[in-house]
Design a protein around this motif. Structure first.
Motif, PDB file in Angstrom:
ATOM      1  N   LYS A 147      34.799  77.141 -22.083  1.00 50.46           N
ATOM      2  CA  LYS A 147      34.139  78.306 -21.481  1.00 50.46           C
ATOM      3  C   LYS A 147      33.901  79.394 -22.513  1.00 50.46           C
ATOM      4  CE  LYS A 147      34.593  81.725 -17.770  1.00 50.46           C
ATOM      5  NZ  LYS A 147      35.425  82.196 -16.625  1.00 50.46           N
ATOM      6  N   ILE A 148      34.880  79.676 -23.364  1.00 51.55           N
ATOM      7  CA  ILE A 148      34.748  80.745 -24.359  1.00 51.55           C
ATOM      8  C   ILE A 148      33.642  80.428 -25.358  1.00 51.55           C
ATOM      9  CG2 ILE A 148      35.901  81.866 -26.313  1.00 51.55           C
ATOM     10  CD1 ILE A 148      38.536  81.594 -24.672  1.00 51.55           C
ATOM     11  N   LEU A 149      33.645  79.221 -25.894  1.00 56.88           N
ATOM     12  CA  LEU A 149      32.665  78.875 -26.925  1.00 56.88           C
ATOM     13  C   LEU A 149      31.272  78.639 -26.350  1.00 56.88           C
ATOM     14  CD1 LEU A 149      34.752  76.614 -29.335  1.00 56.88           C
ATOM     15  CD2 LEU A 149      33.993  78.966 -29.699  1.00 56.88           C
ATOM     16  N   SER A 150      31.191  78.063 -25.161  1.00 55.87           N
ATOM     17  CA  SER A 150      29.870  77.866 -24.555  1.00 55.87           C
ATOM     18  C   SER A 150      29.263  79.202 -24.165  1.00 55.87           C
ATOM     19  CB  SER A 150      29.952  76.933 -23.347  1.00 55.87           C
ATOM     20  OG  SER A 150      30.797  77.454 -22.345  1.00 55.87           O
ATOM     21  N   ASN A 151      30.104  80.119 -23.663  1.00 54.29           N
ATOM     22  CA  ASN A 151      29.609  81.453 -23.343  1.00 54.29           C
ATOM     23  C   ASN A 151      29.127  82.173 -24.592  1.00 54.29           C
ATOM     24  OD1 ASN A 151      30.644  84.643 -23.079  1.00 54.29           O
ATOM     25  ND2 ASN A 151      29.443  83.889 -21.353  1.00 54.29           N
ATOM     26  N   ALA A 152      29.878  82.039 -25.683  1.00 51.71           N
ATOM     27  CA  ALA A 152      29.454  82.665 -26.940  1.00 51.71           C
ATOM     28  C   ALA A 152      28.109  82.111 -27.385  1.00 51.71           C
ATOM     29  CB  ALA A 152      30.505  82.443 -28.019  1.00 51.71           C
ATOM     30  N   SER A 153      27.901  80.807 -27.237  1.00 54.84           N
ATOM     31  CA  SER A 153      26.630  80.196 -27.624  1.00 54.84           C
ATOM     32  C   SER A 153      25.476  80.765 -26.798  1.00 54.84           C
ATOM     33  CB  SER A 153      26.703  78.677 -27.446  1.00 54.84           C
ATOM     34  OG  SER A 153      27.701  78.117 -28.262  1.00 54.84           O
ATOM     35  N   ALA A 187      29.591  88.083 -31.188  1.00 50.87           N
ATOM     36  CA  ALA A 187      30.115  87.211 -30.133  1.00 50.87           C
ATOM     37  C   ALA A 187      30.838  85.999 -30.708  1.00 50.87           C
ATOM     38  CB  ALA A 187      28.978  86.757 -29.207  1.00 50.87           C
ATOM     39  N   LEU A 188      30.296  85.416 -31.776  1.00 50.75           N
ATOM     40  CA  LEU A 188      30.947  84.234 -32.342  1.00 50.75           C
ATOM     41  C   LEU A 188      32.207  84.619 -33.114  1.00 50.75           C
ATOM     42  CD1 LEU A 188      30.849  81.205 -32.546  1.00 50.75           C
ATOM     43  CD2 LEU A 188      29.449  81.417 -34.609  1.00 50.75           C
ATOM     44  N   PHE A 189      32.209  85.761 -33.795  1.00 49.79           N
ATOM     45  CA  PHE A 189      33.438  86.258 -34.427  1.00 49.79           C
ATOM     46  C   PHE A 189      34.537  86.396 -33.369  1.00 49.79           C
ATOM     47  CE2 PHE A 189      30.707  87.333 -37.929  1.00 49.79           C
ATOM     48  CZ  PHE A 189      31.523  87.529 -39.034  1.00 49.79           C
ATOM     49  N   ALA A 190      34.181  86.996 -32.227  1.00 47.53           N
ATOM     50  CA  ALA A 190      35.160  87.223 -31.167  1.00 47.53           C
ATOM     51  C   ALA A 190      35.694  85.905 -30.611  1.00 47.53           C
ATOM     52  CB  ALA A 190      34.523  88.050 -30.052  1.00 47.53           C
ATOM     53  N   PHE A 213      39.429  92.161 -32.124  1.00 45.62           N
ATOM     54  CA  PHE A 213      39.429  92.095 -33.590  1.00 45.62           C
ATOM     55  C   PHE A 213      38.147  91.440 -34.083  1.00 45.62           C
ATOM     56  CE2 PHE A 213      40.118  89.612 -37.451  1.00 45.62           C
ATOM     57  CZ  PHE A 213      40.570  90.594 -38.323  1.00 45.62           C
ATOM     58  N   GLY A 214      37.839  90.263 -33.565  1.00 44.10           N
ATOM     59  CA  GLY A 214      36.653  89.546 -34.029  1.00 44.10           C
ATOM     60  C   GLY A 214      35.368  90.276 -33.710  1.00 44.10           C
ATOM     61  N   ARG A 215      35.295  90.851 -32.510  1.00 41.16           N
ATOM     62  CA  ARG A 215      34.064  91.531 -32.095  1.00 41.16           C
ATOM     63  C   ARG A 215      33.782  92.750 -32.981  1.00 41.16           C
ATOM     64  NH1 ARG A 215      31.631  90.241 -27.701  1.00 41.16           N
ATOM     65  NH2 ARG A 215      33.537  89.244 -26.905  1.00 41.16           N
ATOM     66  N   ASN A 216      34.796  93.557 -33.219  1.00 37.49           N
ATOM     67  CA  ASN A 216      34.597  94.744 -34.050  1.00 37.49           C
ATOM     68  C   ASN A 216      34.332  94.372 -35.503  1.00 37.49           C
ATOM     69  OD1 ASN A 216      34.970  97.228 -32.328  1.00 37.49           O
ATOM     70  ND2 ASN A 216      36.812  96.116 -31.778  1.00 37.49           N
ATOM     71  N   LEU A 217      35.003  93.345 -35.995  1.00 39.73           N
ATOM     72  CA  LEU A 217      34.730  92.870 -37.343  1.00 39.73           C
ATOM     73  C   LEU A 217      33.296  92.368 -37.452  1.00 39.73           C
ATOM     74  CD1 LEU A 217      35.339  91.940 -40.212  1.00 39.73           C
ATOM     75  CD2 LEU A 217      36.476  89.919 -39.247  1.00 39.73           C
ATOM     76  N   GLY A 218      32.830  91.636 -36.447  1.00 41.36           N
ATOM     77  CA  GLY A 218      31.468  91.119 -36.478  1.00 41.36           C
ATOM     78  C   GLY A 218      30.427  92.218 -36.536  1.00 41.36           C
ATOM     79  N   ILE A 219      30.628  93.275 -35.760  1.00 41.39           N
ATOM     80  CA  ILE A 219      29.677  94.397 -35.793  1.00 41.39           C
ATOM     81  C   ILE A 219      29.716  95.083 -37.153  1.00 41.39           C
ATOM     82  CG2 ILE A 219      29.128  96.659 -34.813  1.00 41.39           C
ATOM     83  CD1 ILE A 219      30.134  95.577 -32.111  1.00 41.39           C
ATOM     84  N   ALA A 220      30.924  95.323 -37.672  1.00 43.65           N
ATOM     85  CA  ALA A 220      31.048  95.938 -38.994  1.00 43.65           C
ATOM     86  C   ALA A 220      30.360  95.078 -40.054  1.00 43.65           C
ATOM     87  CB  ALA A 220      32.523  96.135 -39.350  1.00 43.65           C
ATOM     88  N   PHE A 221      30.572  93.775 -39.972  1.00 42.52           N
ATOM     89  CA  PHE A 221      29.994  92.822 -40.923  1.00 42.52           C
ATOM     90  C   PHE A 221      28.471  92.922 -40.927  1.00 42.52           C
ATOM     91  CE2 PHE A 221      28.777  88.670 -42.550  1.00 42.52           C
ATOM     92  CZ  PHE A 221      29.756  88.392 -43.486  1.00 42.52           C
ATOM     93  N   GLN A 222      27.862  92.958 -39.736  1.00 46.27           N
ATOM     94  CA  GLN A 222      26.401  93.027 -39.650  1.00 46.27           C
ATOM     95  C   GLN A 222      25.868  94.365 -40.122  1.00 46.27           C
ATOM     96  OE1 GLN A 222      24.145  90.459 -38.756  1.00 46.27           O
ATOM     97  NE2 GLN A 222      22.886  91.990 -39.783  1.00 46.27           N
ATOM     98  N   LEU A 223      26.554  95.454 -39.799  1.00 45.40           N
ATOM     99  CA  LEU A 223      26.085  96.767 -40.241  1.00 45.40           C
ATOM    100  C   LEU A 223      26.103  96.872 -41.763  1.00 45.40           C
ATOM    101  CD1 LEU A 223      27.716  99.123 -37.588  1.00 45.40           C
ATOM    102  CD2 LEU A 223      25.330  98.408 -37.741  1.00 45.40           C
TER     103      LEU A 223
END
Length: 338
Positions: A147-153, A187-190, A213-223
């Motif tokens: 569910k987590i990974l399919s939702n992220a996709s 989403a995939l980081f999270a 952790f993953g979600r905030n890191l992912g946003i920081a990474f993209q910015l």
């Protein structure tokens, strides 16, 4: 659980991914073995094209986050190896599709797969890798992981469509842009972090902490990636400075510069994002505008903010090599632009 709050400290030595890479090195060897095995096919073009991107010099940050999160939780099994490979396959599939949509011809300093083999082959091999990722999820046997990974996709795809419908709209607005990158990147980081807690059978609160952790890191990474387009070169970042600008990509530095600019500046940005101002002189003018409006500085300030939120999210876990390595990985992600 400790309540220590780490701080992004600009006075410290340059951060590195080395601690996290060392932490998960043995696990990463197992993940790479799964990746190599599952990208094979009787159709030679599939492993050839997939291997071009998978072996193209990426840091494998997303699967490393799955492995590091498992270490943080003290997990000692092996289920996370195949799931980390699934995460990498999802990521690689989205890159193949992204390069087709964007018409990109350079990734990580190499020619893109769509430039070498064409768009149809890139799309279909991306589909193959998505399918392989779902095979690995099913083999794990956890409906919650599935569910987590399919939702992220699905969220990633929604983010891509949202970005497509907003293409070249320089008046996009910061809130919608953050929604887009929250979906297509964060989403995939999270999910990569969260599934470690499921595998380790930890409480929902720890799942949520790793997700944050993953979600905030992912946003920081993209910015930071957004900012790098205006301060980078192909030798250091695998793409030329100004690639996003010349492709008409509306990123946060453009959104901020447009919002803060004069009427003349706004006309320039509209023309540029429509592809009518793509010369070296035009890019030099764009640089002057993002600097004079502090658009780069403020994009990086936002990246530091989300990076700090990521670090704070895991402050409640036990201190040790895993937490330190994950903290430094955030600092590295933010420091890439300096």
């Amino acid at each position: 659980m400790s309540a220590t709050i780490h701080r992004l400290d600009p006075g410290r030595p340059a951060p590195s991914l080395d601690p996290m890479m060392s932490l998960v090195a043995a696990d990463m060897n197992a993940v790479n073995a799964v990746i190599l095995d599952r990208m094979q096919s009787d159709i030679p073009l599939i492993p050839e094209l997939a291997g071009h991107l998978i072996a193209g010099g990426g840091k494998r940050m997303r699967p490393m986050l799955t492995l590091a999160s498992a270490r943080l939780l003290g997990y000692t099994g092996t289920r996370h190896h195949r799931l980390a490979a699934a995460v990498e396959f999802i990521h690689t599939a989205t890159l193949l599709h992204d390069d087709v949509v964007d018409g990109s011809d350079l990734r990580r300093g190499k020619r893109t797969a769509n430039l070498i083999w064409g768009n149809p082959a890139s799309i279909l091999v991306g589909d193959f890798l998505f399918s392989r990722s779902f095979e690995l999820m099913v083999e794990d046997g956890s409906l919650k992981v599935l569910k987590i990974l399919s939702n992220a996709s699905a969220v990633i795809a929604e983010g891509e469509v949202n970005q497509l419908t907003a293409a070249r709209r320089v008046d996009l607005g910061e809130e919608r842009y953050l929604d887009i990158i929250g979906a297509k990147t964060a989403a995939l980081f999270a999910a990569a972090c969260r599934i470690a807690a499921v595998v380790a059978e930890r409480p929902e609160a720890e799942e949520a902490a790793l997700d944050a952790f993953g979600r905030n890191l992912g946003i920081a990474f993209q910015l930071v990636d957004d900012a790098i387009d205006y301060v980078s070169d192909a030798g250091t970042m695998g793409k030329d400075s100004g690639d996003d600008f010349r492709e008409g990509k509306v990123t946060l530095p453009v959104i901020l510069a447009y919002a803060r600019g004069s009427d003349e500046d706004r006309r320039f940005w509209k023309d540029a994002m429509m592809g009518h101002r793509a010369s070296d002189e035009d890019f030099a003018h764009a640089l002057s505008l993002v600097r004079s409006t502090r658009a780069i500085d403020d994009t990086l300030a936002r990246a530091r903010h989300y990076g700090q939120r990521a670090i704070d999210s895991i402050a409640g876990f036990a201190a040790g090599k895993a937490r330190d390595a994950m903290t430094e990985a955030v600092e590295f992600a933010v420091a890439r632009a300096y």
